[in-house]
Design a protein around this motif. Structure first.
Motif, PDB file in Angstrom:
ATOM      1  N   ALA A 187       0.829  -1.211   0.000  1.00 25.67           N
ATOM      2  CA  ALA A 187       0.000   0.000   0.000  1.00 25.67           C
ATOM      3  C   ALA A 187       0.862   1.258   0.000  1.00 25.67           C
ATOM      4  O   ALA A 187       0.584   2.222  -0.730  1.00 25.67           O
ATOM      5  N   VAL A 188       1.924   1.269   0.808  1.00 21.42           N
ATOM      6  CA  VAL A 188       2.798   2.441   0.883  1.00 21.42           C
ATOM      7  C   VAL A 188       3.520   2.677  -0.441  1.00 21.42           C
ATOM      8  O   VAL A 188       3.621   3.821  -0.916  1.00 21.42           O
ATOM      9  N   THR A 189       4.020   1.613  -1.044  1.00 24.58           N
ATOM     10  CA  THR A 189       4.746   1.775  -2.312  1.00 24.58           C
ATOM     11  C   THR A 189       3.812   2.160  -3.459  1.00 24.58           C
ATOM     12  O   THR A 189       4.207   2.896  -4.366  1.00 24.58           O
ATOM     13  N   ILE A 190       2.586   1.687  -3.440  1.00 23.98           N
ATOM     14  CA  ILE A 190       1.616   2.117  -4.457  1.00 23.98           C
ATOM     15  C   ILE A 190       1.336   3.608  -4.318  1.00 23.98           C
ATOM     16  O   ILE A 190       1.334   4.364  -5.295  1.00 23.98           O
ATOM     17  N   ASN A 191       1.109   4.041  -3.094  1.00 20.96           N
ATOM     18  CA  ASN A 191       0.774   5.438  -2.857  1.00 20.96           C
ATOM     19  C   ASN A 191       1.933   6.368  -3.183  1.00 20.96           C
ATOM     20  O   ASN A 191       1.723   7.500  -3.613  1.00 20.96           O
ATOM     21  N   GLY A 192       3.167   5.907  -3.003  1.00 22.04           N
ATOM     22  CA  GLY A 192       4.328   6.753  -3.256  1.00 22.04           C
ATOM     23  C   GLY A 192       4.864   6.683  -4.674  1.00 22.04           C
ATOM     24  O   GLY A 192       5.781   7.433  -5.017  1.00 22.04           O
ATOM     25  N   SER A 193       4.315   5.813  -5.503  1.00 23.34           N
ATOM     26  CA  SER A 193       4.810   5.665  -6.869  1.00 23.34           C
ATOM     27  C   SER A 193       4.029   6.558  -7.828  1.00 23.34           C
ATOM     28  O   SER A 193       2.801   6.588  -7.779  1.00 23.34           O
ATOM     29  N   PRO A 194       4.712   7.303  -8.713  1.00 25.79           N
ATOM     30  CA  PRO A 194       3.982   8.118  -9.696  1.00 25.79           C
ATOM     31  C   PRO A 194       3.180   7.275 -10.675  1.00 25.79           C
ATOM     32  O   PRO A 194       2.192   7.743 -11.234  1.00 25.79           O
ATOM     33  N   THR A 195       3.591   6.029 -10.896  1.00 29.89           N
ATOM     34  CA  THR A 195       2.850   5.131 -11.778  1.00 29.89           C
ATOM     35  C   THR A 195       1.952   4.178 -11.001  1.00 29.89           C
ATOM     36  O   THR A 195       1.344   3.294 -11.586  1.00 29.89           O
ATOM     37  N   LYS A 196       1.889   4.356  -9.672  1.00 27.11           N
ATOM     38  CA  LYS A 196       1.043   3.536  -8.796  1.00 27.11           C
ATOM     39  C   LYS A 196       1.397   2.044  -8.887  1.00 27.11           C
ATOM     40  O   LYS A 196       0.514   1.186  -8.858  1.00 27.11           O
ATOM     41  N   GLN A 197       2.678   1.764  -8.981  1.00 25.54           N
ATOM     42  CA  GLN A 197       3.157   0.382  -8.987  1.00 25.54           C
ATOM     43  C   GLN A 197       3.693   0.040  -7.601  1.00 25.54           C
ATOM     44  O   GLN A 197       4.567   0.733  -7.078  1.00 25.54           O
ATOM     45  N   GLY A 198       3.142  -1.024  -7.006  1.00 21.59           N
ATOM     46  CA  GLY A 198       3.575  -1.431  -5.684  1.00 21.59           C
ATOM     47  C   GLY A 198       4.806  -2.301  -5.740  1.00 21.59           C
ATOM     48  O   GLY A 198       5.329  -2.642  -6.809  1.00 21.59           O
ATOM     49  N   LYS A 199       5.258  -2.679  -4.554  1.00 22.52           N
ATOM     50  CA  LYS A 199       6.434  -3.538  -4.469  1.00 22.52           C
ATOM     51  C   LYS A 199       6.172  -4.871  -5.152  1.00 22.52           C
ATOM     52  O   LYS A 199       7.080  -5.440  -5.784  1.00 22.52           O
ATOM     53  N   HIS A 200       4.949  -5.378  -5.065  1.00 17.52           N
ATOM     54  CA  HIS A 200       4.632  -6.649  -5.708  1.00 17.52           C
ATOM     55  C   HIS A 200       4.667  -6.527  -7.225  1.00 17.52           C
ATOM     56  O   HIS A 200       5.020  -7.470  -7.927  1.00 17.52           O
ATOM     57  N   ASP A 201       4.318  -5.332  -7.761  1.00 20.09           N
ATOM     58  CA  ASP A 201       4.438  -5.101  -9.203  1.00 20.09           C
ATOM     59  C   ASP A 201       5.907  -5.055  -9.626  1.00 20.09           C
ATOM     60  O   ASP A 201       6.279  -5.556 -10.691  1.00 20.09           O
ATOM     61  N   GLU A 202       6.730  -4.447  -8.783  1.00 18.81           N
ATOM     62  CA  GLU A 202       8.160  -4.387  -9.075  1.00 18.81           C
ATOM     63  C   GLU A 202       8.773  -5.783  -9.102  1.00 18.81           C
ATOM     64  O   GLU A 202       9.559  -6.115 -10.008  1.00 18.81           O
ATOM     65  N   LEU A 203       8.419  -6.608  -8.114  1.00 18.58           N
ATOM     66  CA  LEU A 203       8.948  -7.976  -8.069  1.00 18.58           C
ATOM     67  C   LEU A 203       8.465  -8.810  -9.250  1.00 18.58           C
ATOM     68  O   LEU A 203       9.143  -9.757  -9.670  1.00 18.58           O
ATOM     69  N   ALA A 204       7.301  -8.464  -9.787  1.00 14.26           N
ATOM     70  CA  ALA A 204       6.757  -9.202 -10.936  1.00 14.26           C
ATOM     71  C   ALA A 204       7.291  -8.699 -12.259  1.00 14.26           C
ATOM     72  O   ALA A 204       6.792  -9.102 -13.318  1.00 14.26           O
ATOM     73  N   GLY A 205       8.282  -7.831 -12.225  1.00 18.85           N
ATOM     74  CA  GLY A 205       8.906  -7.377 -13.466  1.00 18.85           C
ATOM     75  C   GLY A 205       8.351  -6.090 -14.012  1.00 18.85           C
ATOM     76  O   GLY A 205       8.720  -5.667 -15.099  1.00 18.85           O
TER      77      GLY A 205
END
Length: 212
Positions: A187-205
């Motif tokens: 939730a924190v990484t989604i809210n802080g990302s300009p593209t709304k990508q969370g940590k789980h999106d980052e880990l998924a490539g």
């Protein structure tokens, strides 16, 4: 001889008197009566002066792939959690009544984790959206657009396995705590990302959730 300061030669000069020539030897007529302008051979035509510059493309501010905001995504997770959690909860209760509480809890946790992952992976890789995302107008895209792969979807939804194992006896509290921490990080990484990508999106490539 003139009368009242009138010079008859002046009228002849303006209305068809002697023609004038420019420096190049070309005849130059007076422009007092709307004659077209004459351009010297060395003069450059300025297109910008006459408004012939190409038109800029209009910008309507429309982006067909706007990032999905945090609150709608949380709402979609709640809807999907109810869709998965209610049936598996009922099955867990039935198993516990038949096989006992301990065995029922273990089998129920495994069943819940498998059902959650299967639900998300199947719908995201075949339709791009779960029921919750469809209700709230969201969809999942792969790193290069289009549908995510099974591996990508499994990676971005893997924290559900940890959360679901919270039903295990004894170790359930630890799994539940890890699942809660993972949800907060996402939730924190989604809210802080300009593209709304969370940590789980980052880990998924680089998967992402977009509106539409």
């Amino acid at each position: 001889m003139t009368t009242g300061g009138f010079d008859p030669n002046q009228g002849q000069q303006q209305f068809g008197g002697q023609p004038h020539y420019n420096g190049a030897g070309q005849q130059q007529h007076g422009q007092q009566f709307g004659a077209p302008p004459q351009f010297d051979s060395a003069q450059q035509f300025d297109s910008a002066q006459f408004g012939t510059q190409p038109f800029a493309q209009p910008d309507f501010g429309f982006n067909p792939s706007r990032p999905g905001e945090l609150l709608p995504r949380l709402g979609a997770r709640v809807i999907d959690g109810l869709i998965v959690g209610i049936p598996t909860g009922v099955v867990t209760i039935v198993i516990s009544l038949v096989l006992g509480t301990f065995l029922g809890s273990v089998l129920g946790a495994i069943l819940t984790a498998a059902a959650a992952v299967g639900y998300f992976v199947f719908l995201e890789t075949t339709r791009g959206q779960t029921v919750g995302k469809q209700v709230l107008g969201l969809r999942v895209e792969g790193p290069n657009g289009g549908l995510p792969t099974q591996q990508q979807s499994l990676t971005r939804n893997g924290f559900y396995v940890v959360a679901a194992l919270g039903g295990f006896p004894f170790l359930g509290f630890l799994f539940g705590l890890l699942g809660f921490v993972a949800a907060i990080i996402i939730a924190v990484t989604i809210n802080g990302s300009p593209t709304k990508q969370g940590k789980h999106d980052e880990l998924a490539g680089g998967t992402r959730v977009v509106q539409g």
